[in-house]
Scaffold this motif. Structure first.
Motif, PDB file in Angstrom:
ATOM      1  N   THR A   7      -8.043  -3.205 -23.760  1.00 53.31           N
ATOM      2  CA  THR A   7      -8.714  -2.498 -24.844  1.00 53.31           C
ATOM      3  C   THR A   7      -9.794  -1.557 -24.324  1.00 53.31           C
ATOM      4  N   GLY A   8     -10.361  -1.848 -23.174  1.00 54.56           N
ATOM      5  CA  GLY A   8     -11.457  -1.049 -22.640  1.00 54.56           C
ATOM      6  C   GLY A   8     -11.069  -0.388 -21.331  1.00 54.56           C
ATOM      7  N   TYR A   9     -12.018  -0.436 -20.388  1.00 52.01           N
ATOM      8  CA  TYR A   9     -11.813   0.183 -19.080  1.00 52.01           C
ATOM      9  C   TYR A   9     -11.976  -0.892 -18.010  1.00 52.01           C
ATOM     10  N   PRO A  10     -10.887  -1.579 -17.716  1.00 52.37           N
ATOM     11  CA  PRO A  10     -10.997  -2.731 -16.820  1.00 52.37           C
ATOM     12  C   PRO A  10     -11.139  -2.328 -15.358  1.00 52.37           C
ATOM     13  N   SER A  11     -11.574  -3.282 -14.552  1.00 50.30           N
ATOM     14  CA  SER A  11     -11.418  -3.198 -13.106  1.00 50.30           C
ATOM     15  C   SER A  11     -10.070  -3.814 -12.764  1.00 50.30           C
ATOM     16  N   LEU A  12      -9.437  -3.295 -11.722  1.00 52.81           N
ATOM     17  CA  LEU A  12      -8.101  -3.743 -11.334  1.00 52.81           C
ATOM     18  C   LEU A  12      -8.118  -4.277  -9.910  1.00 52.81           C
ATOM     19  N   PHE A  13      -7.327  -5.304  -9.670  1.00 51.47           N
ATOM     20  CA  PHE A  13      -7.324  -5.999  -8.388  1.00 51.47           C
ATOM     21  C   PHE A  13      -5.890  -6.315  -7.956  1.00 51.47           C
ATOM     22  N   TRP A  14      -5.696  -6.375  -6.651  1.00 51.88           N
ATOM     23  CA  TRP A  14      -4.526  -7.019  -6.062  1.00 51.88           C
ATOM     24  C   TRP A  14      -5.023  -8.178  -5.198  1.00 51.88           C
ATOM     25  N   TYR A  15      -4.419  -9.340  -5.454  1.00 51.44           N
ATOM     26  CA  TYR A  15      -4.688 -10.523  -4.645  1.00 51.44           C
ATOM     27  C   TYR A  15      -3.400 -10.900  -3.906  1.00 51.44           C
ATOM     28  N   VAL A  16      -3.560 -11.566  -2.756  1.00 46.42           N
ATOM     29  CA  VAL A  16      -2.420 -12.031  -1.984  1.00 46.42           C
ATOM     30  C   VAL A  16      -2.576 -13.532  -1.741  1.00 46.42           C
ATOM     31  N   GLN A  17      -1.457 -14.248  -1.832  1.00 47.66           N
ATOM     32  CA  GLN A  17      -1.459 -15.694  -1.598  1.00 47.66           C
ATOM     33  C   GLN A  17      -0.438 -16.025  -0.520  1.00 47.66           C
ATOM     34  N   TYR A  18      -0.925 -16.492   0.630  1.00 48.57           N
ATOM     35  CA  TYR A  18      -0.052 -16.952   1.695  1.00 48.57           C
ATOM     36  C   TYR A  18       0.311 -18.415   1.440  1.00 48.57           C
ATOM     37  N   PRO A  19       1.425 -18.865   1.977  1.00 47.86           N
ATOM     38  CA  PRO A  19       1.878 -20.238   1.696  1.00 47.86           C
ATOM     39  C   PRO A  19       0.807 -21.281   1.990  1.00 47.86           C
ATOM     40  N   GLY A  20       0.584 -22.158   1.011  1.00 50.68           N
ATOM     41  CA  GLY A  20      -0.355 -23.258   1.187  1.00 50.68           C
ATOM     42  C   GLY A  20      -1.815 -22.871   1.094  1.00 50.68           C
ATOM     43  N   GLU A  21      -2.077 -21.624   0.699  1.00 51.09           N
ATOM     44  CA  GLU A  21      -3.467 -21.169   0.636  1.00 51.09           C
ATOM     45  C   GLU A  21      -3.827 -20.697  -0.765  1.00 51.09           C
ATOM     46  N   GLY A  22      -5.124 -20.465  -0.972  1.00 49.31           N
ATOM     47  CA  GLY A  22      -5.575 -19.870  -2.214  1.00 49.31           C
ATOM     48  C   GLY A  22      -5.389 -18.366  -2.206  1.00 49.31           C
ATOM     49  N   LEU A  23      -5.731 -17.739  -3.318  1.00 44.30           N
ATOM     50  CA  LEU A  23      -5.595 -16.292  -3.406  1.00 44.30           C
ATOM     51  C   LEU A  23      -6.737 -15.612  -2.655  1.00 44.30           C
ATOM     52  N   GLN A  24      -6.411 -14.484  -2.041  1.00 50.32           N
ATOM     53  CA  GLN A  24      -7.423 -13.683  -1.346  1.00 50.32           C
ATOM     54  C   GLN A  24      -7.402 -12.281  -1.933  1.00 50.32           C
ATOM     55  N   LEU A  25      -8.571 -11.710  -2.105  1.00 51.48           N
ATOM     56  CA  LEU A  25      -8.635 -10.330  -2.574  1.00 51.48           C
ATOM     57  C   LEU A  25      -8.036  -9.407  -1.526  1.00 51.48           C
ATOM     58  N   LEU A  26      -7.106  -8.554  -1.943  1.00 42.83           N
ATOM     59  CA  LEU A  26      -6.515  -7.569  -1.044  1.00 42.83           C
ATOM     60  C   LEU A  26      -7.200  -6.216  -1.208  1.00 42.83           C
ATOM     61  N   LEU A  27      -7.334  -5.761  -2.456  1.00 39.66           N
ATOM     62  CA  LEU A  27      -8.019  -4.503  -2.723  1.00 39.66           C
ATOM     63  C   LEU A  27      -8.381  -4.446  -4.204  1.00 39.66           C
ATOM     64  N   LYS A  28      -9.257  -3.487  -4.538  1.00 35.51           N
ATOM     65  CA  LYS A  28      -9.655  -3.340  -5.935  1.00 35.51           C
ATOM     66  C   LYS A  28      -9.966  -1.884  -6.237  1.00 35.51           C
ATOM     67  N   ALA A  29      -9.984  -1.554  -7.533  1.00 37.78           N
ATOM     68  CA  ALA A  29     -10.403  -0.241  -8.014  1.00 37.78           C
ATOM     69  C   ALA A  29     -11.112  -0.441  -9.336  1.00 37.78           C
TER      70      ALA A  29
END
Lengths: 113, 116
Positions: free
Chosen positions: A28-50
Motif C-alpha cells: 500500500t505504501g513505499y516499502p523497503s525490499l530485501f533478498w535473503y539467502v538460506q544455506y542448508p541447516g542455517e538461518g536466513l542471511q541478508l543478501l542485499l536491500k533497496a
C-alpha cells in the motif's frame, strides 16, 4: 494486504550460467525490499536491500533493482557458482509495520558443476 | 560479534510435552521476531516485539503457543501441549533501531523441533 510473489523453484543451472529469480510485490505504501539467502541447516542471511524506487542493491555479484512501475525486485547474477546453491527469499517491509517482513515463498537454486 | 543465539538447536519430544525455545538477540537490537518454517507453509511470522512489548501476535497459531520477552536480551517461545503438527524449524531474528522498515533482520540458526 501486502504480499510478495516469487518464481517457483527449484531452479537448476550449470556453473557460470546467468541467474534471474523473479520477485513481484503488492504494497500500500513505499516499502523497503530485501533478498535473503538460506544455506542448508542455517538461518536466513541478508543478501542485499533497496529502500526506494530505482535503488540497486548489490552484494557478492548479486544485484536487484527496485522497480516501482512494475512492482518488481528481480534478483540477478551474471555467473553462478556451485557455492550459490541455496534458497533465496524476497521480502518487503513497510514503515508502519514496526520492521515486520513479508516473505515470498522462497526459490531453491541448485548449481551443478 | 555474536549473532542471534537460539537454543536448543534440535529438540525431539513426545506429543503432549511442554516445549520451550530460547532466543538471545543481538545486543542493542530492540526488535525481536519469531518465525516458523515448514515445507508446506514456508516461512511464517508468529509474533514480534518492540522494546520487549508484543506488537503483533496474529501469527500465533493457537492458544497452545505463547511468547515472552522479559528483558532486552532474552525471549522464549513456549508450546504447551505440543502436537506432531508443530514440528518445524523455529527461527528468531532481531533488528534495530526500533523496527524501522529499512533495517534488516538478523536471524539465528534456528531450532529444529520434532514432536513424535
Amino acid at each position: 494486504g501486502d504480499s510478495v510473489t516469487q518464481m517457483e523453484g527449484p531452479v537448476t543451472l550449470s556453473e557460470e550460467a546467468f541467474l534471474t529469480i523473479n520477485c513481484t510485490y503488492t504494497a500500500t505504501g513505499y516499502p523497503s525490499l530485501f533478498w535473503y539467502v538460506q544455506y542448508p541447516g542455517e538461518g536466513l542471511q541478508l543478501l542485499l536491500k533497496a529502500t526506494k524506487a530505482d535503488d540497486k542493491g548489490s552484494n557478492k555479484g548479486f544485484e536487484a533493482t527496485y522497480r516501482k512501475e512494475t512492482t518488481s525486485f528481480h534478483l540477478e547474477k551474471g555467473s553462478v557458482q556451485v557455492s550459490d546453491s541455496a534458497v533465496y527469499f524476497c521480502a518487503l517491509s513497510e514503515g508502519n509495520q514496526g520492521g515486520k517482513l513479508i516473505f515470498g515463498q522462497g526459490t531453491e537454486l541448485s548449481v551443478k558443476p | 560479534d555474536a549473532g542471534v543465539i537460539q537454543s536448543p538447536r534440535h529438540e525431539v519430544t513426545e506429543m503432549g510435552q511442554e516445549v520451550t525455545l530460547r532466543c538471545k538477540p543481538i545486543s542493542g537490537h530492540n526488535s525481536l521476531f519469531w518465525y516458523r518454517q515448514t515445507m508446506m507453509r514456508g516461512l511464517e511470522l508468529l509474533i514480534y516485539f518492540n522494546n520487549n512489548v508484543p506488537i503483533d501476535d496474529s501469527g500465533m497459531p493457537e492458544d497452545r503457543f505463547s511468547a515472552k520477552m522479559p528483558n532486552a536480551s532474552f525471549s522464549t517461545l513456549k508450546i504447551q501441549p505440543s502436537e506432531p503438527r508443530d514440528s518445524a524449524v523455529y527461527f528468531c531474528a532481531s533488528s534495530t533501531p526500533g523496527g524501522l522498515s529499512n533495517q534488516p533482520q538478523h536471524f539465528g540458526d534456528g531450532t529444529r523441533l520434532s514432536i513424535l
